[in-house]
Design a protein around this motif. Structure first.
Motif, PDB file in Angstrom:
ATOM      1  N   ALA A  92       0.825  -1.205   0.000  1.00  0.00           N
ATOM      2  CA  ALA A  92       0.000   0.000   0.000  1.00  0.00           C
ATOM      3  C   ALA A  92       0.863   1.260   0.000  1.00  0.00           C
ATOM      4  O   ALA A  92       0.596   2.217  -0.737  1.00  0.00           O
ATOM      5  CB  ALA A  92      -0.939  -0.006   1.213  1.00  0.00           C
ATOM      6  N   LEU A  93       1.901   1.274   0.825  1.00  0.00           N
ATOM      7  CA  LEU A  93       2.786   2.442   0.881  1.00  0.00           C
ATOM      8  C   LEU A  93       3.526   2.647  -0.434  1.00  0.00           C
ATOM      9  O   LEU A  93       3.763   3.777  -0.869  1.00  0.00           O
ATOM     10  CB  LEU A  93       3.788   2.279   2.022  1.00  0.00           C
ATOM     11  CG  LEU A  93       3.219   2.371   3.439  1.00  0.00           C
ATOM     12  CD1 LEU A  93       4.265   1.937   4.459  1.00  0.00           C
ATOM     13  CD2 LEU A  93       2.739   3.783   3.742  1.00  0.00           C
ATOM     14  N   ALA A  94       3.889   1.548  -1.083  1.00  0.00           N
ATOM     15  CA  ALA A  94       4.673   1.649  -2.317  1.00  0.00           C
ATOM     16  C   ALA A  94       3.829   2.033  -3.527  1.00  0.00           C
ATOM     17  O   ALA A  94       4.350   2.645  -4.473  1.00  0.00           O
ATOM     18  CB  ALA A  94       5.383   0.318  -2.585  1.00  0.00           C
ATOM     19  N   HIS A  95       2.523   1.694  -3.505  1.00  0.00           N
ATOM     20  CA  HIS A  95       1.738   1.844  -4.733  1.00  0.00           C
ATOM     21  C   HIS A  95       0.449   2.648  -4.595  1.00  0.00           C
ATOM     22  O   HIS A  95      -0.043   3.169  -5.594  1.00  0.00           O
ATOM     23  CB  HIS A  95       1.382   0.450  -5.277  1.00  0.00           C
ATOM     24  CG  HIS A  95       2.558  -0.419  -5.546  1.00  0.00           C
ATOM     25  ND1 HIS A  95       3.498  -0.140  -6.525  1.00  0.00           N
ATOM     26  CD2 HIS A  95       2.981  -1.564  -4.942  1.00  0.00           C
ATOM     27  CE1 HIS A  95       4.431  -1.074  -6.524  1.00  0.00           C
ATOM     28  NE2 HIS A  95       4.147  -1.944  -5.580  1.00  0.00           N
ATOM     29  N   ASP A  96      -0.113   2.772  -3.385  1.00  0.00           N
ATOM     30  CA  ASP A  96      -1.447   3.345  -3.259  1.00  0.00           C
ATOM     31  C   ASP A  96      -1.482   4.823  -2.911  1.00  0.00           C
ATOM     32  O   ASP A  96      -2.553   5.429  -2.916  1.00  0.00           O
ATOM     33  CB  ASP A  96      -2.245   2.570  -2.189  1.00  0.00           C
ATOM     34  CG  ASP A  96      -2.521   1.139  -2.616  1.00  0.00           C
ATOM     35  OD1 ASP A  96      -2.239   0.804  -3.783  1.00  0.00           O
ATOM     36  OD2 ASP A  96      -2.998   0.348  -1.779  1.00  0.00           O
ATOM     37  N   PHE A  97      -0.349   5.414  -2.581  1.00  0.00           N
ATOM     38  CA  PHE A  97      -0.311   6.827  -2.221  1.00  0.00           C
ATOM     39  C   PHE A  97       0.678   7.526  -3.148  1.00  0.00           C
ATOM     40  O   PHE A  97       1.892   7.450  -2.955  1.00  0.00           O
ATOM     41  CB  PHE A  97       0.100   7.009  -0.760  1.00  0.00           C
ATOM     42  CG  PHE A  97      -0.820   6.318   0.209  1.00  0.00           C
ATOM     43  CD1 PHE A  97      -2.014   6.906   0.593  1.00  0.00           C
ATOM     44  CD2 PHE A  97      -0.510   5.073   0.721  1.00  0.00           C
ATOM     45  CE1 PHE A  97      -2.867   6.273   1.472  1.00  0.00           C
ATOM     46  CE2 PHE A  97      -1.356   4.427   1.612  1.00  0.00           C
ATOM     47  CZ  PHE A  97      -2.545   5.031   1.980  1.00  0.00           C
ATOM     48  N   GLY A  98       0.135   8.230  -4.130  1.00  0.00           N
ATOM     49  CA  GLY A  98       0.982   8.788  -5.184  1.00  0.00           C
ATOM     50  C   GLY A  98       1.999   9.802  -4.711  1.00  0.00           C
ATOM     51  O   GLY A  98       3.082   9.918  -5.292  1.00  0.00           O
ATOM     52  N   ASN A  99       1.686  10.565  -3.652  1.00  0.00           N
ATOM     53  CA  ASN A  99       2.604  11.610  -3.201  1.00  0.00           C
ATOM     54  C   ASN A  99       3.448  11.178  -2.003  1.00  0.00           C
ATOM     55  O   ASN A  99       4.049  12.004  -1.332  1.00  0.00           O
ATOM     56  CB  ASN A  99       1.836  12.880  -2.848  1.00  0.00           C
ATOM     57  CG  ASN A  99       0.773  12.641  -1.795  1.00  0.00           C
ATOM     58  OD1 ASN A  99       0.424  11.499  -1.516  1.00  0.00           O
ATOM     59  ND2 ASN A  99       0.267  13.714  -1.213  1.00  0.00           N
ATOM     60  N   THR A 101       6.702   9.141  -0.942  1.00  0.00           N
ATOM     61  CA  THR A 101       7.924   8.530  -1.453  1.00  0.00           C
ATOM     62  C   THR A 101       8.309   7.353  -0.564  1.00  0.00           C
ATOM     63  O   THR A 101       8.661   7.529   0.610  1.00  0.00           O
ATOM     64  CB  THR A 101       9.071   9.548  -1.486  1.00  0.00           C
ATOM     65  OG1 THR A 101       8.698  10.645  -2.320  1.00  0.00           O
ATOM     66  CG2 THR A 101      10.335   8.911  -2.036  1.00  0.00           C
ATOM     67  N   PHE A 102       8.195   6.164  -1.122  1.00  0.00           N
ATOM     68  CA  PHE A 102       8.526   4.944  -0.394  1.00  0.00           C
ATOM     69  C   PHE A 102       9.774   4.368  -1.035  1.00  0.00           C
ATOM     70  O   PHE A 102       9.730   3.800  -2.127  1.00  0.00           O
ATOM     71  CB  PHE A 102       7.350   3.956  -0.486  1.00  0.00           C
ATOM     72  CG  PHE A 102       7.516   2.723   0.355  1.00  0.00           C
ATOM     73  CD1 PHE A 102       7.315   2.764   1.716  1.00  0.00           C
ATOM     74  CD2 PHE A 102       7.869   1.508  -0.220  1.00  0.00           C
ATOM     75  CE1 PHE A 102       7.444   1.625   2.506  1.00  0.00           C
ATOM     76  CE2 PHE A 102       8.008   0.367   0.547  1.00  0.00           C
ATOM     77  CZ  PHE A 102       7.797   0.434   1.914  1.00  0.00           C
ATOM     78  N   GLY A 103      10.918   4.562  -0.371  1.00  0.00           N
ATOM     79  CA  GLY A 103      12.184   4.210  -0.983  1.00  0.00           C
ATOM     80  C   GLY A 103      12.823   2.980  -0.373  1.00  0.00           C
ATOM     81  O   GLY A 103      13.097   2.952   0.833  1.00  0.00           O
ATOM     82  N   ALA A 149      13.740  -3.850   3.450  1.00  0.00           N
ATOM     83  CA  ALA A 149      13.379  -2.693   4.264  1.00  0.00           C
ATOM     84  C   ALA A 149      13.264  -1.447   3.391  1.00  0.00           C
ATOM     85  O   ALA A 149      13.807  -1.388   2.278  1.00  0.00           O
ATOM     86  CB  ALA A 149      14.412  -2.475   5.364  1.00  0.00           C
ATOM     87  N   ALA A 150      12.542  -0.454   3.894  1.00  0.00           N
ATOM     88  CA  ALA A 150      12.329   0.774   3.136  1.00  0.00           C
ATOM     89  C   ALA A 150      12.059   1.917   4.113  1.00  0.00           C
ATOM     90  O   ALA A 150      11.760   1.703   5.294  1.00  0.00           O
ATOM     91  CB  ALA A 150      11.163   0.611   2.165  1.00  0.00           C
TER      92      ALA A 150
END
Length: 386
Positions: A92-99, A101-103, A149-150
């Protein structure tokens, strides 16, 4: 004007906008990542529910624990049996919130003793050369590695959830202090005088079929003192000192002795371990280093001193200790069940009142717990990670 219309919901940002509502199906008190996510998921799962999201500050609140949360997703922190939830949160963090940054950023969990899954830390320096100089391989000769991890900014998650909840039809009331009352909430709309004092401009009584208390560390206190409901939850004051040792996008996150070195803004944010709870009424104060007052509280300072030999940069001028408590960022952190190792939770306190808590493990599991509460309220049986 009654508020600013943003597609679906109304937004009241200041007292100049008249608030005339008297009842909602659901009121979520607290627009941090837990409360904002719960509001968003509930609007998605039950779009006919009239929902109000209330926040004491702005969106996101710059003084809350959400802004200062580490923002480190790692499977190493996930309790047994919760792996699917954590994996769903990562997706969800990587793909569902466009603004947001999940690195991806590997995490090295450093130890002084050998253990299951631990590798020689000296060998890992060839794979992670940017970690050289950050720790002493002789003092911390073993490490576990989480390559999945991210890092991310929890404040950006709270902002994204709040904005999306409004677009989905939730109403949002900012700069308002909510008090729990039987059958609803009392709302104190706050304003600032010309002498910079925050005062109550007006008060409203609001009926609610359900109140979700997502006030972080203030939630259990509010339930106990405003509704007379006992909870077993606690809180702690966590500071996040700055370490001005250079870091890059390729520097891994480090953890040793429970202390996290989170690469951020070209340096490191230090996230100390939580191994205490602070009673209500306690006022944190800074400690002393070689007899000189500093802004880092005594408990945090002791952790840093204990690790200075293993983490040499802590013993340099790169560590910012400040002159007073105000110099070091800090916030009250909720401790579900009064412990730092307890995952986020929601609890049915009484008829019409649910408590929603994040805490130290909110980074890998918070969104899943917020979704679970929203699904229960909406009467949805399936979970996306099942």
């Amino acid at each position: 004007m009654p508020g600013m219309t943003r597609q679906g919901g109304q937004v009241w940002a200041h007292v100049g906008q008249a608030f005339r509502e008297t009842a909602y199906d659901v009121v979520v008190v607290g627009a941090g990542r837990m409360g904002g996510a719960c509001a968003l998921f509930l609007r998605q799962l039950a779009p006919d529910v009239r929902l109000l999201l209330v926040e004491r500050g702005g969106l996101p609140n710059e003084e809350g624990a959400t802004i200062l949360a580490p923002g480190v997703w790692t499977a190493l922190d996930v309790p047994a049996g919760r792996e699917r939830e954590a994996a769903w949160v990562r997706r969800a963090l990587a793909h569902d919130f466009g603004n947001v940054t999940f690195g991806p950023r590997p995490l090295l969990d450093l130890h002084a003793e050998e253990g299951e899954g631990r590798l020689p830390s000296a060998d890992l320096l060839a794979q992670f050369p940017e970690a050289a100089g950050l720790f002493d391989p002789a003092a911390l000769p073993f490490a576990r590695v989480d390559l999945e991890a991210a890092t991310y900014r929890p404040g950006a998650v709270a902002l994204a959830c709040g904005q999306r909840a409004v677009r989905a039809g939730a109403d949002l009331l900012l700069n308002t202090h909510a008090h729990l009352t039987p059958g609803g909430v009392r709302l104190d709309r706050l304003t600032v005088t010309n002498t910079h004092q925050i005062v109550t401009h007006e008060t409203h009584e609001l009926r609610a079929g359900l109140v979700v208390v997502a006030m972080g560390a203030d939630g259990p206190h509010a339930a106990e003192h405003e509704l007379g409901l006992h909870t077993a939850h606690g809180r702690a004051y966590r500071q996040l000192p700055r370490l001005n040792t250079p870091s890059t996008d390729h520097t891994p996150t480090l953890r040793a002795g429970g202390l996290i070195l989170r690469p951020q803004h070209g340096g490191f944010t230090l996230v100390p371990p939580i191994h205490h709870r602070d009673p209500h009424g306690y006022r944190p104060t800074g400690g002393r280093l070689t007899g000189v007052p500093v802004g880092v509280r005594r408990e945090t300072l002791e952790d840093l001193l204990r690790l200075m030999a293993a983490l040499p940069p802590l013993a340099t001028e790169a560590l910012e200790v400040g002159h007073s408590l105000a110099d070091v960022p800090g916030a009250w952190l909720a401790l579900p069940e009064g412990r730092a190792d307890t995952p986020p939770c929601h609890q049915h306190l009484t008829e019409g009142v649910h408590l929603l808590l994040g805490g130290p493990l909110a980074d890998p599991l918070g969104l899943a717990v917020a979704y679970d509460l929203a699904a229960r309220v909406a009467g949805v049986g399936e979970r996306p990670w099942a």
